[in-house]
Motif scaffolding. Sequence first.
Motif, PDB file in Angstrom:
ATOM      1  N   GLN A   1       0.872  -1.174   0.000  1.00  0.00           N
ATOM      2  CA  GLN A   1       0.000   0.000   0.000  1.00  0.00           C
ATOM      3  C   GLN A   1       0.903   1.215   0.000  1.00  0.00           C
ATOM      4  OE1 GLN A   1      -0.623   2.379   2.847  1.00  0.00           O
ATOM      5  NE2 GLN A   1      -1.776   3.496   1.327  1.00  0.00           N
TER       6      GLN A   1
ATOM      7  N   GLN B   1       1.685   5.525  -1.831  1.00  0.00           N
ATOM      8  CA  GLN B   1       1.263   6.765  -2.475  1.00  0.00           C
ATOM      9  C   GLN B   1       2.419   7.322  -3.292  1.00  0.00           C
ATOM     10  OE1 GLN B   1      -1.038   9.863  -0.322  1.00  0.00           O
ATOM     11  NE2 GLN B   1       0.833  11.075  -0.554  1.00  0.00           N
TER      12      GLN B   1
ATOM     13  N   ARG C   1      -2.808   6.800  -5.119  1.00  0.00           N
ATOM     14  CA  ARG C   1      -2.796   5.922  -3.953  1.00  0.00           C
ATOM     15  C   ARG C   1      -3.131   4.529  -4.458  1.00  0.00           C
ATOM     16  NH1 ARG C   1      -5.746  10.344  -0.361  1.00  0.00           N
ATOM     17  NH2 ARG C   1      -3.853  11.324   0.446  1.00  0.00           N
TER      18      ARG C   1
ATOM     19  N   ILE D   1      -3.084  -0.018  -3.754  1.00  0.00           N
ATOM     20  CA  ILE D   1      -2.940  -1.257  -2.997  1.00  0.00           C
ATOM     21  C   ILE D   1      -2.729  -2.353  -4.037  1.00  0.00           C
ATOM     22  CG2 ILE D   1      -4.032  -2.937  -1.468  1.00  0.00           C
ATOM     23  CD1 ILE D   1      -5.690  -0.639  -0.304  1.00  0.00           C
TER      24      ILE D   1
ATOM     25  N   ASP E   1      -6.169   1.388  -7.632  1.00  0.00           N
ATOM     26  CA  ASP E   1      -5.522   2.697  -7.670  1.00  0.00           C
ATOM     27  C   ASP E   1      -6.580   3.804  -7.722  1.00  0.00           C
ATOM     28  OD1 ASP E   1      -2.362   2.481  -8.802  1.00  0.00           O
ATOM     29  OD2 ASP E   1      -3.625   0.731  -9.097  1.00  0.00           O
TER      30      ASP E   1
END
Length: 100
Positions: free
Chosen positions: A60, A62, A76, A78, A95
């Motif tokens: 995870q 950014q 951002r 995952i 995303d």
Amino acid sequence: PHEFDVIQRILADDFIGLIDGQIYTKTDALSFAKHEPGSVASEHIDYVKVQFHGMTAIAQGQAIVTKTNGHRVRNRFIDTWIFENQTWRIVAAADTDTPL
């Protein structure tokens, strides 16, 4: 193109992704990379946190992405990675891009 080769290598064949509400596959990602290469001018990773669960890893993080048209977004993400056949591959990703 380099991006095409990276996508081919790291996405699992049955990969499924979600970006800003749209579902895409490995085939979709490869097609986009082939037909619209070079849309990212630069990318700065702010952070990535990785949790391991056996042979699965959840990443995870950014990033700040600057597009070639000058637009900047906060991405951002995952990503779900699995380790099989002696390599790590992404099997799922989500995303969200937010304009800066």
